[in-house]
Structure formats: C-alpha cells, structure tokens
Design an enzyme around this catalytic site. Sequence first.
Site, PDB file in Angstrom:
ATOM      1  N   LYS A 278      -5.231  42.121   8.752  1.00 14.75           N
ATOM      2  CA  LYS A 278      -5.326  41.114   9.812  1.00 14.75           C
ATOM      3  C   LYS A 278      -5.385  41.754  11.204  1.00 14.75           C
ATOM      4  O   LYS A 278      -5.783  41.106  12.169  1.00 14.75           O
ATOM      5  CB  LYS A 278      -4.176  40.130   9.708  1.00 14.75           C
ATOM      6  CG  LYS A 278      -4.313  39.265   8.458  1.00 14.75           C
ATOM      7  CD  LYS A 278      -3.543  37.977   8.510  1.00 14.75           C
ATOM      8  CE  LYS A 278      -3.896  37.074   7.337  1.00 14.75           C
ATOM      9  NZ  LYS A 278      -3.574  37.685   6.035  1.00 14.75           N
TER      10      LYS A 278
HETATM   11  C1  LIG Z   1      -4.215  37.228   4.789  1.00 17.29           C
HETATM   12  C2  LIG Z   1      -4.238  38.179   3.650  1.00 17.29           C
HETATM   13  C3  LIG Z   1      -5.125  38.031   2.550  1.00 17.29           C
HETATM   14  C4  LIG Z   1      -6.040  36.849   2.406  1.00 17.29           C
HETATM   15  O1  LIG Z   1      -7.055  36.828   3.360  1.00 17.29           O
HETATM   16  P1  LIG Z   1      -7.849  35.450   3.613  1.00 17.29           P
HETATM   17  O2  LIG Z   1      -8.763  35.763   4.726  1.00 17.29           O
HETATM   18  O3  LIG Z   1      -6.786  34.445   4.010  1.00 17.29           O
HETATM   19  O4  LIG Z   1      -8.523  35.076   2.356  1.00 17.29           O
HETATM   20  C5  LIG Z   1      -5.117  39.005   1.568  1.00 17.29           C
HETATM   21  N1  LIG Z   1      -4.271  40.055   1.617  1.00 17.29           N
HETATM   22  C6  LIG Z   1      -3.398  40.229   2.645  1.00 17.29           C
HETATM   23  C7  LIG Z   1      -2.490  41.393   2.625  1.00 17.29           C
HETATM   24  C8  LIG Z   1      -3.350  39.306   3.695  1.00 17.29           C
HETATM   25  O5  LIG Z   1      -2.469  39.478   4.701  1.00 17.29           O
END
Ligand SMILES: *Cc1c(COP(=O)(O)O)cnc(C)c1O
Length: 428
Positions: free
Chosen positions: A107
């Site tokens: 993120k």
């Molecule tokens: C947010 C997240 C996801 C999922 O991503 P999306 O864009 O919501 O599908 C997968 N793995 C981790 C570690 C995350 O923080």
Amino acid sequence: MDCYSTKNKHLRIPLKEAILQGIAPDGSLYMPVEIPRLSADFINTIKDKSFNEIALSVISLYFGDHIPLQVLEDIVNDAYNFPIPVKKFDRNLYVCELFHGPTFAFKDFGARFLSRILSYYQLEEDKDILILVATSGDTGGAVASGFYGAKGIKVGILYPSDGVSPLQEKQLTTWGGNISAFEIEGTFDDCQKLVKTALIDDDLRLKFKFSSANSINLARLIPQSLYYFEAYKSFPAKEQNAFIVPSGNLGNLFAGILAKHMGLDIHKLIAACNANDSFPVFIKTGKFEARRSVRTLSNAMDVGNPSNFERIDDFYGSTWNLVEHVKSYSVSDEQTLLAIHEFLTKYDYLLDPHGAVGYSAYLKESSENTNYCIMETAHPAKFDYIYLEHFKRQVEIPLPLYEFLEKKKVSIKLSTEYNQLKDALLSI
Ligand SMILES: *Cc1c(COP(=O)(O)O)cnc(C)c1O
C-alpha cells in the site's frame, strides 16, 4: 484527462477534481474516460528502462496535461526510493516483492504517490487539506507514513482503542507533525461513523478542504500499475505471462487491468482470494453477491464486498469478455498454511499469508506454457505470530519495524461523542 463516475457516464470532471473528491457525491467511483496507451516501441524496449523512467512515462500519460513534467519527475523519484526485487523460483514461477517500502506492505506505492499529488494540488487551495481515516489495522499506518511531512495536508487517524495490534498502534501513533492519532473508546464502526459525521460538518469545512486517502482514490490506483511493468521486465520475451494478485478490495487487480490495457502483454490476471469468495464466485457464475466478511489468516483481504468490483464491472461490462483475461480462486486458511510450508520446503523462502494465498492459486492454475508472477504484498515479519503458532518458527523482525515498537505513543483519547472529535480537529 477527464473522468466519469460509474453511476453517471455523462458527468465529466478533470482527474484533479476526481482525486480531490476521492469518491463521487452519489457514492460511485471515478474512472478515467479512456485508458491511455504506451507505444509498442516503449513496451518492446522496456527491459532497458529503469523503474523510475517507466514510472514517469506512465504517470505523465494521466497527469502530464496539468502537472509539469519536472514536478512529476520529482514526485516519482521522491515517492519511489526503494527497490522492487523480482525473484525466480522455478522455470515458470516468479515472485515480485512489493514490501520494501517504509510500512512493509504494497500500500506504500499508492499512499506515497497520493500524498505528493495532493500536496501539489493544495498549492492552489486557500485552506489546508484534511484527510480523515478510520482504520482497524494497516491502512492507517500506510496513510500516516505516506503523508508524514506533506505540506498543506493534515491527517487525522481514528482507531478503536484495544482494536489494533501493538505494532499497528505504534505505526499510527508515533509520528507527530501533521499526523494526529485519535484513540476512540469504541469499535471500528464507531470510528467510521465519527468520520462520516465530520465530513459533513460545516464548521470544519470552513477551516479545511476535505479529501480522502482510501483505496478507491484514483491517485492510489494508477501508481499501483507501475510495478506490473517492473515485474514484466523479468519475463522471457514472446511467451505467455500471467500475474497472480492476492486480492481483497480488488484495487491491486484493477491496477493490473490498467497495465494490461496500457499495452503490457499480460495474458492473464489471476485474483487470489481467501475464504471471502464473492469475486471467485462471480467469475464462476457471472453473479455478484456481496457477503459478510469472515476472518482469515490473510486479514488484509477479509473483504466481503470489494469496493473496486464496481470499476471492473463497469470496465468490462459490455465490451470485454472479462473471463478471457481474469480468473479467480478462493483459498482456505488450511491451504494457505500448506502453501507456506510447501514454498518454504521447496524453495527455502518464507511467503507471507497473502503471498501464500497467491501460491495456492498458482497450484490450482499452473499451466506449462505460461510464466507466473506472484505479487507478494507484505513482509512475512508482520505476521510473525502465525509462523510461531503453526510452524514453531521465529521470524526475524527487520530493524525499522523494531524501531517503531520502541517509539513513544502519542494519541488523543476520545469517547464516541462527536463534539469531542470536532473540538480536537478544530485545534489541530
Ligand atoms: C490491501 C492488501 C491486499 C489486497 O489488496 P486489494 O487492492 O484490496 O485487493 C493484499 N495484501 C495485503 C498485504 C494488503 O495490505
């Protein structure tokens, strides 16, 4: 670049406005009017380009009409100052490590870009921008880290007292500066309700311009397409290539769809989901049904009603045959643990639970004549308790994560009564 909203295709607003608003007033999502294409020449010579070169070219397709190239270059170089290693494990299996940013999860790619773009937009505002987020875990940490020190922007993070892990709490409460942490004596739902009330408060609107940092903001999605280009550089030329994407709200998957339609030769995108299976069921049956989320080991993907489904549905709706390009599998916790164990035994490499959901999907999908790259979305050390419980294995915690644990927590404790939050916000 202009955008429309998924509920009103005739309404057109500039990308800048869509990013400042985050979400359309009727609650629907903004989409770029068209997905820009990179030239075939650019794609064919991509292996000779650095990540930052690729990033600047892609980003200027969307932002180049209203932000000077030099500014975009500074934003990209400042946001992406960490590596994106791609490791090869078998003849046709790769892992792209997306966890080398400051919060050890992918993120960071979206949050770091969004904060810098908003700071640039704020130069034309007469008020500070205020970002309010309610968090039950990791999102708040990525937003705090991404926005720390951003000029003209203040961030208020609301989290439930006793509702986050000790490490997560430290990642929310040890920043200071333009980041304020509000510890709410209530649940995550209480936090969310307080945020919603604040967003429509006229007194606060006089002082601040509100914006949003959650994952449906286009300025978080667009930069997530960049690492698909980077990972693609490792694939052998002229073969079929697929990405396996651990998925919850489907933002990461939609970013892959953007990369494909910008011109990258991606044969398949595979959404790897945990027991929260509304998307895999949709792929199988063509019917989408939101469900209550259930808790799993890969908790960042515990989403019953994925927010970006609306975008995928809108994009493929009538013109594209979605199932030709996108597949999806649901993986149980038991299969996730088996996948961690198998990958460790076979390749001496520890997958985090989200990446392990990806590997389990690979085992269900794998075909001889395709190369697969698993998008590894988090560092395993963030889930050390899982390896301890299920494998009796200690995981080494990287130094920067340790350093968080030693920093001093500073938070403002509030009840669920709205006026307390309002007074606190008026004085930040
Ligand atoms: C947010 C997240 C996801 C999922 O991503 P999306 O864009 O919501 O599908 C997968 N793995 C981790 C570690 C995350 O923080």
